[in-house]
Design a protein around this motif. Structure first.
Motif, PDB file in Angstrom:
ATOM      1  N   GLU A 188       0.816  -1.225   0.000  1.00  0.00           N
ATOM      2  CA  GLU A 188       0.000   0.000   0.000  1.00  0.00           C
ATOM      3  C   GLU A 188       0.847   1.272   0.000  1.00  0.00           C
ATOM      4  O   GLU A 188       0.301   2.365  -0.107  1.00  0.00           O
ATOM      5  CB  GLU A 188      -0.859   0.053   1.272  1.00  0.00           C
ATOM      6  CG  GLU A 188      -1.940  -0.993   1.371  1.00  0.00           C
ATOM      7  CD  GLU A 188      -2.504  -1.095   2.788  1.00  0.00           C
ATOM      8  OE1 GLU A 188      -3.443  -1.861   2.961  1.00  0.00           O
ATOM      9  OE2 GLU A 188      -1.975  -0.415   3.718  1.00  0.00           O
ATOM     10  N   SER A 189       2.154   1.117   0.201  1.00  0.00           N
ATOM     11  CA  SER A 189       2.963   2.331   0.355  1.00  0.00           C
ATOM     12  C   SER A 189       4.217   2.281  -0.534  1.00  0.00           C
ATOM     13  O   SER A 189       4.176   2.725  -1.682  1.00  0.00           O
ATOM     14  CB  SER A 189       3.336   2.519   1.825  1.00  0.00           C
ATOM     15  OG  SER A 189       3.959   1.352   2.358  1.00  0.00           O
ATOM     16  N   TYR A 190       5.288   1.668  -0.024  1.00  0.00           N
ATOM     17  CA  TYR A 190       6.574   1.724  -0.735  1.00  0.00           C
ATOM     18  C   TYR A 190       6.566   0.975  -2.065  1.00  0.00           C
ATOM     19  O   TYR A 190       7.441   1.181  -2.889  1.00  0.00           O
ATOM     20  CB  TYR A 190       7.687   1.182   0.172  1.00  0.00           C
ATOM     21  CG  TYR A 190       7.822   1.999   1.436  1.00  0.00           C
ATOM     22  CD1 TYR A 190       8.468   3.235   1.414  1.00  0.00           C
ATOM     23  CD2 TYR A 190       7.262   1.565   2.636  1.00  0.00           C
ATOM     24  CE1 TYR A 190       8.552   4.013   2.562  1.00  0.00           C
ATOM     25  CE2 TYR A 190       7.345   2.332   3.788  1.00  0.00           C
ATOM     26  CZ  TYR A 190       7.987   3.552   3.749  1.00  0.00           C
ATOM     27  OH  TYR A 190       8.067   4.326   4.862  1.00  0.00           O
ATOM     28  N   LEU A 191       5.587   0.106  -2.263  1.00  0.00           N
ATOM     29  CA  LEU A 191       5.533  -0.641  -3.522  1.00  0.00           C
ATOM     30  C   LEU A 191       4.418  -0.146  -4.442  1.00  0.00           C
ATOM     31  O   LEU A 191       4.102  -0.791  -5.440  1.00  0.00           O
ATOM     32  CB  LEU A 191       5.351  -2.145  -3.235  1.00  0.00           C
ATOM     33  CG  LEU A 191       6.623  -2.855  -2.751  1.00  0.00           C
ATOM     34  CD1 LEU A 191       6.310  -4.270  -2.280  1.00  0.00           C
ATOM     35  CD2 LEU A 191       7.673  -2.884  -3.851  1.00  0.00           C
ATOM     36  N   ASP A 192       3.836   1.000  -4.110  1.00  0.00           N
ATOM     37  CA  ASP A 192       2.773   1.539  -4.948  1.00  0.00           C
ATOM     38  C   ASP A 192       3.394   2.476  -5.997  1.00  0.00           C
ATOM     39  O   ASP A 192       3.718   3.637  -5.725  1.00  0.00           O
ATOM     40  CB  ASP A 192       1.757   2.282  -4.068  1.00  0.00           C
ATOM     41  CG  ASP A 192       0.540   2.737  -4.850  1.00  0.00           C
ATOM     42  OD1 ASP A 192       0.685   3.113  -6.037  1.00  0.00           O
ATOM     43  OD2 ASP A 192      -0.560   2.717  -4.273  1.00  0.00           O
ATOM     44  N   THR A 193       3.559   1.941  -7.210  1.00  0.00           N
ATOM     45  CA  THR A 193       4.243   2.683  -8.276  1.00  0.00           C
ATOM     46  C   THR A 193       3.585   4.039  -8.537  1.00  0.00           C
ATOM     47  O   THR A 193       4.274   5.055  -8.658  1.00  0.00           O
ATOM     48  CB  THR A 193       4.231   1.856  -9.576  1.00  0.00           C
ATOM     49  OG1 THR A 193       4.743   0.561  -9.294  1.00  0.00           O
ATOM     50  CG2 THR A 193       5.092   2.502 -10.642  1.00  0.00           C
ATOM     51  N   GLU A 194       2.249   4.039  -8.627  1.00  0.00           N
ATOM     52  CA  GLU A 194       1.570   5.299  -8.971  1.00  0.00           C
ATOM     53  C   GLU A 194       1.832   6.384  -7.928  1.00  0.00           C
ATOM     54  O   GLU A 194       2.078   7.535  -8.267  1.00  0.00           O
ATOM     55  CB  GLU A 194       0.054   5.070  -9.112  1.00  0.00           C
ATOM     56  CG  GLU A 194      -0.325   4.254 -10.349  1.00  0.00           C
ATOM     57  CD  GLU A 194       0.316   4.790 -11.642  1.00  0.00           C
ATOM     58  OE1 GLU A 194       0.254   6.023 -11.859  1.00  0.00           O
ATOM     59  OE2 GLU A 194       0.890   3.983 -12.402  1.00  0.00           O
ATOM     60  N   LYS A 195       1.797   5.997  -6.662  1.00  0.00           N
ATOM     61  CA  LYS A 195       2.045   6.982  -5.599  1.00  0.00           C
ATOM     62  C   LYS A 195       3.468   7.532  -5.679  1.00  0.00           C
ATOM     63  O   LYS A 195       3.704   8.729  -5.538  1.00  0.00           O
ATOM     64  CB  LYS A 195       1.824   6.346  -4.224  1.00  0.00           C
ATOM     65  CG  LYS A 195       0.363   6.144  -3.860  1.00  0.00           C
ATOM     66  CD  LYS A 195       0.262   5.481  -2.490  1.00  0.00           C
ATOM     67  CE  LYS A 195      -1.186   5.267  -2.077  1.00  0.00           C
ATOM     68  NZ  LYS A 195      -1.276   4.432  -0.860  1.00  0.00           N
ATOM     69  N   ILE A 196       4.431   6.640  -5.919  1.00  0.00           N
ATOM     70  CA  ILE A 196       5.825   7.099  -5.983  1.00  0.00           C
ATOM     71  C   ILE A 196       6.026   7.989  -7.213  1.00  0.00           C
ATOM     72  O   ILE A 196       6.676   9.040  -7.121  1.00  0.00           O
ATOM     73  CB  ILE A 196       6.793   5.889  -6.005  1.00  0.00           C
ATOM     74  CG1 ILE A 196       6.533   4.984  -4.797  1.00  0.00           C
ATOM     75  CG2 ILE A 196       8.253   6.353  -6.106  1.00  0.00           C
ATOM     76  CD1 ILE A 196       7.574   4.879  -3.750  1.00  0.00           C
ATOM     77  N   LEU A 197       5.448   7.593  -8.340  1.00  0.00           N
ATOM     78  CA  LEU A 197       5.584   8.417  -9.553  1.00  0.00           C
ATOM     79  C   LEU A 197       5.004   9.813  -9.320  1.00  0.00           C
ATOM     80  O   LEU A 197       5.572  10.820  -9.744  1.00  0.00           O
ATOM     81  CB  LEU A 197       4.881   7.740 -10.742  1.00  0.00           C
ATOM     82  CG  LEU A 197       5.553   6.472 -11.292  1.00  0.00           C
ATOM     83  CD1 LEU A 197       4.689   5.834 -12.379  1.00  0.00           C
ATOM     84  CD2 LEU A 197       6.950   6.765 -11.815  1.00  0.00           C
ATOM     85  N   ASP A 198       3.891   9.855  -8.625  1.00  0.00           N
ATOM     86  CA  ASP A 198       3.252  11.136  -8.330  1.00  0.00           C
ATOM     87  C   ASP A 198       4.175  12.014  -7.467  1.00  0.00           C
ATOM     88  O   ASP A 198       4.311  13.222  -7.705  1.00  0.00           O
ATOM     89  CB  ASP A 198       1.916  10.868  -7.618  1.00  0.00           C
ATOM     90  CG  ASP A 198       1.225  12.147  -7.206  1.00  0.00           C
ATOM     91  OD1 ASP A 198       1.054  13.017  -8.077  1.00  0.00           O
ATOM     92  OD2 ASP A 198       0.870  12.274  -6.006  1.00  0.00           O
ATOM     93  N   ILE A 199       4.832  11.399  -6.490  1.00  0.00           N
ATOM     94  CA  ILE A 199       5.700  12.189  -5.602  1.00  0.00           C
ATOM     95  C   ILE A 199       6.988  12.606  -6.329  1.00  0.00           C
ATOM     96  O   ILE A 199       7.521  13.688  -6.073  1.00  0.00           O
ATOM     97  CB  ILE A 199       5.991  11.415  -4.294  1.00  0.00           C
ATOM     98  CG1 ILE A 199       4.680  11.231  -3.523  1.00  0.00           C
ATOM     99  CG2 ILE A 199       7.017  12.141  -3.437  1.00  0.00           C
ATOM    100  CD1 ILE A 199       4.766  10.265  -2.361  1.00  0.00           C
ATOM    101  N   ILE A 200       7.461  11.762  -7.239  1.00  0.00           N
ATOM    102  CA  ILE A 200       8.622  12.168  -8.045  1.00  0.00           C
ATOM    103  C   ILE A 200       8.276  13.465  -8.774  1.00  0.00           C
ATOM    104  O   ILE A 200       9.037  14.434  -8.775  1.00  0.00           O
ATOM    105  CB  ILE A 200       9.004  11.061  -9.059  1.00  0.00           C
ATOM    106  CG1 ILE A 200       9.558   9.832  -8.336  1.00  0.00           C
ATOM    107  CG2 ILE A 200      10.021  11.588 -10.071  1.00  0.00           C
ATOM    108  CD1 ILE A 200       9.732   8.606  -9.229  1.00  0.00           C
TER     109      ILE A 200
END
Ligand code: MV4
Length: 594
Positions: free
Chosen positions: A58-70
């Motif tokens: 739900e957090s560190y492996l959520d690609t969409e969330k990380i891409l958004d924060i990048i």
């Protein structure tokens, strides 16, 4: 150079990368799950963004969330650490497509090294042999028997798309081939979705020795040094060291050159590790790890290089800052992984929970790479590595003695750790003599006498998150000898065990009592006891008096303070056991109420 790096990880490795960024003048961006909101990597980073969620998925492996924060942070590079996205080619390609640098190897190299068969073929083509075996998949037990008859027993059946020892079966003789093949295939299918297996000679007492390599985008590739990671249990490494003990220079040189061949053959860039099995003066290619590894600091301590800084430079397009001949290895380094696990009886059960106390060792040759500080909580949802202790010494003997010394200085409370098992390994004659192997911890090391180490305060019986604790320092006497002890008291019981830390003389309770009792469990028993040794200075009740819960029944002078001793229930005084001037000991009952 990259100017802003997002660290798509947590714990000690995120901290390690953030520190490297700081030293290089690069802005660091942390990401965090709900559970990690106040964690050390968040506290140390220049910026931090919430991912939400509890589990890694739900957090560190959520690609969409990380891409958004990048995107929101404007990071121009991502360091994946180890685990999580570090060997995920979809992720690497997704960020590269957005013009963001993946601090790691090209996806094609990750893919070639991603499964056992293709990496074995790649190594073979580069002239580096694996353990003698086949590269064809087994179609029946006949293939296993034929191989065993030709090369000798035992043989190993391995899952082609397996990992971490799953899907591997040791076959001691021909009559067990069919059963072993069937069980290897079924485990492989269950674990990895593919059942293909192949066969190799089985090495009965190998050491796991891996070679750190580094390559840049200009075509330079070097080997940096080996690490012996044989002290492991169920494929979890416990202790790593460099140089490998009893490892001849010419073997090191040959292994280094073999590792560079593999590195070049797969078009590798950045930091990587080529794993070998080593037995009877021969080494065999096992696999390549296409990431920065947990144990990279041992190589840093013997070479003086900063591998993370080098990763960032290479990812920025710079050439390697050192050539093969510039690398000097000096002395000996040992890394001990400190996990929140209870090694009692050799079981290594997870021991998540709040870290109530953490004092890490210091002194010459001692490095601590931690992911937590006192007050932080090790969650059951993630890897339970608390940190790594890495010690350097002029030679192996000094390094072992220093590591033991440092572990003995280590103070941690609230969770059980692997420290007692680490000490048992470091003190064992086999380890000291370098006679251990990858099977030694499980087959020979006796951990039955190993205890958990003190867990000062575990979570409550229901497993709920515990009530916040407050620290109280108490002086106790045991057989007349004075000891200072620290107790962590649930907030609701503050004042019950011992009145507040020295201030507020004359008041037993620094805050209103909820239960009014001497302790929560004893509340209401009517046996009013004193919480510490001292002198009764006043008795305020007599037999037959009606008293209310919380009402002071006598005054105890202890540690130069007057403490009001309160009734623990409402009722009638049945007995008064003390008089003014009398000395009492901790736990003595002074008044009985019914
Ligand atoms: C082997 C072996 C002995 N002989 N292959 C286990 C995990 C996988 N990566 C390779 N493994 C092994 N392969 C042959 N032909 C012994 C092991 C092995 C091992 C290897 C590296 C580190 C720890 C290990 C623990 C047990 C077995």
């Amino acid at each position: 150079m990259l100017s802003k790096i997002l660290i798509a990880n947590r714990g000690e490795i995120a901290v390690r990368v953030i520190r490297a960024c700081r030293e290089l003048g690069i802005t660091s961006v942390a990401v965090y799950s709900d559970l990690d909101r106040d964690s050390l990597h968040v506290r140390l980073a220049d910026e931090a963004y919430a991912l939400g969620g509890l589990t890694a998925a739900e957090s560190y492996l959520d690609t969409e969330k990380i891409l958004d924060i990048i995107e929101r942070s404007g990071a121009d590079g991502v360091h994946p650490g180890y685990g999580f996205f570090s060997e995920n080619t979809d992720f690497a390609r997704a960020i590269t497509a957005r013009g963001v640098t993946f601090i790691g190897p090209p996806p094609e190299a990750i893919e070639v090294m991603g499964d056992k068969v293709s990496s074995r073929i790649a190594a073979q083509e580069a002239g580096v042999a694996g353990v003698p075996g086949t590269t064809e998949f087994l179609t029946s037990a006949d293939g296993v028997v034929a191989f065993g008859e030709e090369h000798g027993w035992p043989v190993a059946i391995k899952a082609a798309y397996g990992g971490g020892g799953r899907g591997m079966r040791v076959v001691p003789s021909a009559d067990q081939a069919a059963e072993a093949l069937e069980s290897a295939q079924s485990e492989a299918l269950k674990g990895f979705g593919r059942s293909e297996c192949y066969v190799e000679r089985y090495l009965t007492w190998p050491r796991h020795i891996e070679m750190q390599v580094f390559a840049d985008t200009q075509g330079n590739a070097v080997w940096v040094g080996e690490r012996d990671c044989s002290a492991q249990r169920r494929h979890q490494k416990l202790i790593e060291e460099s140089p490998a003990p009893l490892f001849p220079d010419e073997v090191r040189q040959a292994m280094g050159e073999a590792a560079v061949k593999v590195t070049k053959a797969c078009g590798y860039v950045n930091a990587g590790t080529v794993e070998f099995l080593y037995q009877d003066d021969e080494f065999y290619f096992l696999e390549m790890n296409t990431r920065l590894q947990v144990e990279h600091p041992v190589t840093e301590l013997v070479t003086g290089l900063d591998l993370v800084a080098e990763q960032i430079r290479v990812a920025s397009g710079e050439p390697l800052s050192f050539a093969q001949d510039d690398i000097v290895r000096r002395g000996h380094a040992i890394e001990v992984r400190i996990n929140a696990e209870d090694p009692a009886g050799g079981k290594f059960l997870p021991s998540p929970g709040p870290i109530l106390k953490l004092r890490v060792p210091q002194g010459y040759g001692v490095r601590w790479d931690g992911g937590y500080e006192a007050g932080d909580e090790v969650s059951q949802y993630y890897d339970n590595l608390v940190g790594k202790l890495i010690c350097w010494g002029a030679d192996r003997e000094v390094a072992i003695a220093r590591t033991i010394r440092a572990l003995e200085e280590f103070e941690i409370a609230g969770i059980a750790t692997t420290i007692p098992a680490d000490l048992a390994i470091l003190r064992h004659d086999d380890f000291v003599a370098g006679q251990h192997s990858t099977k030694w911890v499980e087959d020979r090391l006796d951990l039955s006498a190993v205890g958990a180490g003190a867990i000062a305060q575990a979570t409550d019986a229901e497993g709920d998150s515990p009530e916040p604790k407050v620290r109280r320092d108490v002086d106790v006497e045991v057989n007349g000898r004075r000891f200072g002890v620290t107790v962590w008291v649930p907030e609701s019981q503050v004042g019950a065990v011992v009145s507040g830390g020295g201030a507020g003389a004359g008041k037993a309770s620094p805050r209103p009592r909820r239960s009014g009792g001497a302790s929560a469990t004893a509340a209401g028993s009517g046996n009013v006891a004193v919480p510490m040794q001292g002198t009764i200075v006043k008795v305020l009740v007599s037999v037959g008096d009606a008293v209310e819960e919380g009402q002071t029944v006598c005054v105890l002078e202890a540690m130069k303070m007057e403490n009001n001793i309160a009734a623990d229930k409402t009722g009638t005084v049945q007995e008064v056991k003390v008089e003014a001037g009398q000395s009492v000991g901790s736990g003595d009952v002074v008044v009985v109420i019914d």
